[in-house]
Each structure stands twice: as C-alpha cells, then as structure tokens.
Design a protein around this motif. Sequence first.
Motif, PDB file in Angstrom:
ATOM      1  N   ASP A 118      37.751  50.284  44.149  1.00  0.00           N
ATOM      2  CA  ASP A 118      36.898  49.879  43.041  1.00  0.00           C
ATOM      3  C   ASP A 118      37.454  50.279  41.680  1.00  0.00           C
ATOM      4  O   ASP A 118      36.850  50.000  40.661  1.00  0.00           O
ATOM      5  CB  ASP A 118      35.506  50.508  43.236  1.00  0.00           C
ATOM      6  CG  ASP A 118      34.453  49.795  42.403  1.00  0.00           C
ATOM      7  OD1 ASP A 118      34.651  48.602  42.106  1.00  0.00           O
ATOM      8  OD2 ASP A 118      33.447  50.431  42.042  1.00  0.00           O
ATOM      9  N   GLU A 120      39.787  50.302  38.367  1.00  0.00           N
ATOM     10  CA  GLU A 120      40.409  49.227  37.568  1.00  0.00           C
ATOM     11  C   GLU A 120      41.922  49.207  37.744  1.00  0.00           C
ATOM     12  O   GLU A 120      42.528  48.139  37.877  1.00  0.00           O
ATOM     13  CB  GLU A 120      40.051  49.434  36.094  1.00  0.00           C
ATOM     14  CG  GLU A 120      40.570  48.311  35.214  1.00  0.00           C
ATOM     15  CD  GLU A 120      40.267  48.542  33.733  1.00  0.00           C
ATOM     16  OE1 GLU A 120      40.761  47.749  32.914  1.00  0.00           O
ATOM     17  OE2 GLU A 120      39.548  49.518  33.422  1.00  0.00           O
ATOM     18  N   ARG A 123      42.919  47.455  40.958  1.00  0.00           N
ATOM     19  CA  ARG A 123      42.710  46.001  40.955  1.00  0.00           C
ATOM     20  C   ARG A 123      43.719  45.279  40.059  1.00  0.00           C
ATOM     21  O   ARG A 123      44.148  44.173  40.363  1.00  0.00           O
ATOM     22  CB  ARG A 123      41.279  45.690  40.540  1.00  0.00           C
ATOM     23  CG  ARG A 123      40.273  46.246  41.558  1.00  0.00           C
ATOM     24  CD  ARG A 123      38.952  45.558  41.523  1.00  0.00           C
ATOM     25  NE  ARG A 123      38.089  46.047  42.590  1.00  0.00           N
ATOM     26  CZ  ARG A 123      37.005  45.430  43.010  1.00  0.00           C
ATOM     27  NH1 ARG A 123      36.637  44.297  42.440  1.00  0.00           N
ATOM     28  NH2 ARG A 123      36.267  45.930  43.984  1.00  0.00           N
ATOM     29  N   ILE A 159      37.616  42.496  47.280  1.00  0.00           N
ATOM     30  CA  ILE A 159      39.081  42.456  47.386  1.00  0.00           C
ATOM     31  C   ILE A 159      39.507  41.150  48.050  1.00  0.00           C
ATOM     32  O   ILE A 159      40.516  40.543  47.671  1.00  0.00           O
ATOM     33  CB  ILE A 159      39.599  43.677  48.195  1.00  0.00           C
ATOM     34  CG1 ILE A 159      39.275  44.984  47.472  1.00  0.00           C
ATOM     35  CG2 ILE A 159      41.101  43.564  48.456  1.00  0.00           C
ATOM     36  CD1 ILE A 159      39.877  45.113  46.096  1.00  0.00           C
ATOM     37  N   LEU A 162      39.915  38.465  45.608  1.00  0.00           N
ATOM     38  CA  LEU A 162      41.170  38.542  44.849  1.00  0.00           C
ATOM     39  C   LEU A 162      42.351  38.053  45.681  1.00  0.00           C
ATOM     40  O   LEU A 162      43.377  37.645  45.138  1.00  0.00           O
ATOM     41  CB  LEU A 162      41.427  39.985  44.387  1.00  0.00           C
ATOM     42  CG  LEU A 162      40.408  40.598  43.413  1.00  0.00           C
ATOM     43  CD1 LEU A 162      40.733  42.061  43.149  1.00  0.00           C
ATOM     44  CD2 LEU A 162      40.376  39.816  42.105  1.00  0.00           C
TER      45      LEU A 162
END
Length: 640
Positions: A118, A120, A123, A159, A162
Amino acid sequence: MSLYHEILKRYWGYDAFRDLQEEIITSIGEGKDTLGLMPTGGGKSITFQVPALAKEGMCLVITPLIALMKDQVENLKSRDIKAIAIYSGMTRQEIIVALENCIFGNYKFLYISPERLDTEIFRVKLRSMNISMITVDESHCISQWGYDFRPAYLKIAEIRELLPDIPVLALTATATPEVVKDIQQRLHFKKENVFRMSFERKNLAYIVRNTDNKTGEILHILNRMPGSSIIYVRNRKRTKETTLFLQREGITADFYHAGLNNDVKDLRQKRWQSGECRVMVATNAFGMGIDKPDVRTVIHLDLPDSPEAYFQEAGRAGRDGEKAYAIILYANSDKAALKKRISDTFPEKDYIKQVYEQLNYYYQMAMGDGLGCMFDFNLEDFCRRYKHFPVPADSALKILTQAGYIEYTDEQDNASRLLFTTRREELYKLREMGEQADLLIQTILRSYTGVFTDYAYIHEDSLAMRTGLTRQQIYDLLIVLAKRRILDYIPHKKTPYIIYKRERVELRHLQISKTVYEERKERYEARIKAMLEYVTSETACRSRMLLHYFGEKNEHNCEQCDTCINRKKNNGVTDSSYNVLRRQILEMLSVQQRTPADLARLIEADKEEIAAVIRFLLDKGEIQMEDGMLQTKNTTFANN
C-alpha cells in the motif's frame, strides 16, 4: 524432458514432482488464475518457484511470514537464484535499494509483506518492474471467514488492477469451503480454478488422551515411541519449564519461541534437525518452513484455538510417509482455559479505545498527526506504564490493526546489515582509515557477496573471529565507516513496530465495526467450539472430523485414531464388516424408520454384529431412537 522438469532437476535435484505440483505449475504457467490447496509439507514453494524460473521477468510473492520470507530468500540465493525481500522494519533507504534492484538487477523473486503493498514508493516502482506472476501465500488471510484474516491482503486486488494481465497463484494449507470460494472472489479470479490435495494423512494417527498428569503422559509417550518429536505449548515460560523437566529425565530437549535471538534459534533448530537434540518444546512460532521429514510425534500440551492451527501443527509429523502420531493431552480444566481466550482475544471495545488513547500518549501524538509514522514498540514497557496485562493489550493492538488505525507488527529479530555506498575502486584510496578499518573492509568483501548492490546480513561475532578484533571494535569501526559515508550500517535490533495508518482521531470518532469485532469474535468462538468438540468426542473418527471441517467428505474411518481403536475393542466388529453394516443401516433408515428387529431380519449378517453397530451409531449420534423406532439424524462437525 519438459522445461519444468529441467528446472526442478537443475536447482533442486529432483527427478519428479510430488502429487499435484505439476498440475498447479502447468495451470499458472498457462496464465490461469490458480488456487492450490496443499496441506503442510505438500511442497507449496515449488509450485511458484519452478514456473517463475521458466518465465521471463520476476515473480511477486506476497506472504505475511517474515521469518519464512527470509528463509526462502536465503534458500534461493544458495541455489544462485536472485531473490530479495521487503518487509516491516526496513529503512526507507533499504527499501529503495531493494526496489531499484528489482527494476535493474535481473531478480527472479521479490518477497513482500502485504502491508508494504500500500506504500506509494512501492506502487510507483512497480510500474517499472517486469512482473511475470503474482503468488499469494497463506491466501486464507484474504478472507474474513479465514482464521487469520489480515486487512492488508485486501490491497492485493488493487495490485491486480495495476497488473491486469498477470496471473495469480494463491496457496494455502488450510481453508474451509467458504474460504476457498472467498479467496477466489477477493483475488478477482477470472474463472474458478482450484487444485486440491486430499487433506487425509493415512500414515498419521490422531490421538486425544484425557489426563490430569500431562508431564507423566509425555514421558510415557516418548519412552514408548522412539524418534524425533515436537511438543507445542501455549506460552514462552512453559517451553523452558517443560524442557528442563525432560532434561532431568534424561531426554535431550531444547526450547524455541519468538523471544530468542536468531543465532540461538538457528543453533537449536540445527541441533534438532540433525538429531543431536530429540525433542523441541515450542510455541507456534516454531515450524513454518521447517521440513524435517522424520518427526514421529507431535504432542500438544495446550489446546490450539482452531482446527486450522491444529491441523497445520499436527501435520509436521510423518512427512516421510512412515507411521507417526499427533497427540493432544487434554485435561478437563483445558475447556475453561480455552474459553478464556475469547475474552483475552476480544477485550471490550471501551478497553480497546483506552489502549488507543494511551498509545497516543505513549508517543506524544498530537490530534491529526501520525499518518505514516513508525515507532519501535515495547509491549512490556507500555503495559507497565499504563497498568495493563500483556495478553489483552496485545489483542487490543491487533484489533486496532484490523480496524485500520495502526499496523502492529510481531516481534522481529533483524540481523545487522550493511551496504557499501562507495564504489569498489574508491575503497582502495581509503588507506588513511587505518590498518584495522582496512582489515575489516577486506574481510567483509571476502565474506559477503553483492554488498555494493544490496544490503547484506552480517554477523559481528563472525567478523570478529575472522579479523582477530573484538566485537566492540567491529561495531565501533562500522559506525565510523558509516559516518564517513563509506557504507550504510544498520545494527542488529529486535523489536516490534507500531506504524500509524491514519492520523490520530478523537475517541468519539474511533470506529470498530461489526465486521472487525462482532463477526470475527463469533467465528473465533465457533472455532473454539469445534476444537472442544474434537477433543471431547469419544466416538467419532478423529481424521474424519478434521476432513469434514475442511469440506472433504469420506465414507471410511481411519482405523488408527484413539476412537477407532476403542470402537474396534468395544464392538468386536471387523473394519470391513463395520463399514458394510453401517452403510446398509443408514441406507435403510434414510427410506423409513425401522425397529432394531426389522434391521436384524432384513440384513444378512451376524445378529450380534448388527446390534453392536446399531449401538455404536446411536452412541455416535448418526442415528437416534424414538418410541422404539430407529431413524437417521442430521450430523454435526463432531458427529461425522
């Protein structure tokens, strides 16, 4: 030979896959979302490591077990496979280095704890990684019906958004039918796709012994059954007490719990695995990732609080396929102790709110501050300062984690690590640091690989032996080198962490939802009830009870658990006769009620045997009698 077999032979030395491994590997290799149900010792890691090595790119492995994560990374590195891990407690600099290596370093595996998904930074970096597949280990943690639900697992679905075309392999050793369905829904499987190994362990005899003299019973068992053993107890204090008792009786034993440092744990584990030490007395911290095939007995001195936990721990016996025993020592007082865990695990909501407020005082956290802050946490100090008992305070922090206010990590033992921040060629210009510093640098370079690209775990004691310097001198020199920015040094530290997932809120705004508290408490109570039914039943086959709990229906008894052995002794009916007569009686009664005399007239068998089976089915609760008529009865967990 297929590519998968070549990889298996090259890296693991095996000629063939075990049951179901190849089917799971083929499924995920074809790009299908796949759920693999494999009991403890079934070889789960092979099912994602082999296909990942066959694919271009890197496998993202999500697992909550930090100790297991570290073990698997080291194991892969020992096979010259590039692997790396990211978990709670790492510094931001360490995480950045690890993520950069995943992008540019040709790594094959990134192990990551679900809480780190989670962030930043993860990601952002993920978009630049070449991910070939996602593995979700301990996947029952994503289900709120599961026995170890973790909210961070719910982020895996994000996820997937993404990485829309990347297949997911979910793995677990324990899942009820409702959890199996829930896992696939929450991981957004395109299509249901489950591979199940039978949970039946034909070489493992499940035994429950009702006794008030547990230590005497342990001696009796160990003296009668030779070979390696694990004894599970509930708390750390009892591991030591039981070990000392066994040692006084001339049995080689060690104890193991999460509070020991890594070096001690590694040494004791190696002594036990080599057979130098016969018995390991441990909390449930022991066992994950430990593959010792010849454990003959697993003994539970205290009751686990769920059939899932028991099945995993018991399953560490007899992985070599030879006869083994899983034994629970049960005293009548255990029932009250197990029920007390409900109030300990789910303290009152007002108490939880009080702990949250005191945690804010503990860290002097202002209202509206805190988001993303990470602190070392000492539970003992916190409880002493605010006059709490450790068990309910620990539970309150875990519920606050479930509610999303904090992340409370378990105690971790992080070895020292370092990374050279100076290029190798520049090191040779640093002779002015002195002979001792030069000797230490050269010893590090000879002892550890990859220290210019990734943090390496080091042991100051080992470096002291190799250099002839003291441990304190090694530590002081590393601190100096770190201050000179020659390397980044993170000394050994053993501590849990508190990470604020939200800014501090006023108590009137603190919400502990029904899903987080009441529903989880209800399911916890149901698991404890199932565990108590398991140990108190005197007629049902233990193996069938466990299999039924996990949704596996079978029509045969194991004939080796204590209840099956007692039934054979008491009834004088052979195994084959019992199974035939039971089936005939149940089939007839499913059509209509009958008297015992009717059954004796209609079934061609010895009348004494028919009467014995009817008595046993009545005792077991599979049938019942009303007004002289026999009829079938709805079965429950304990009576199946």
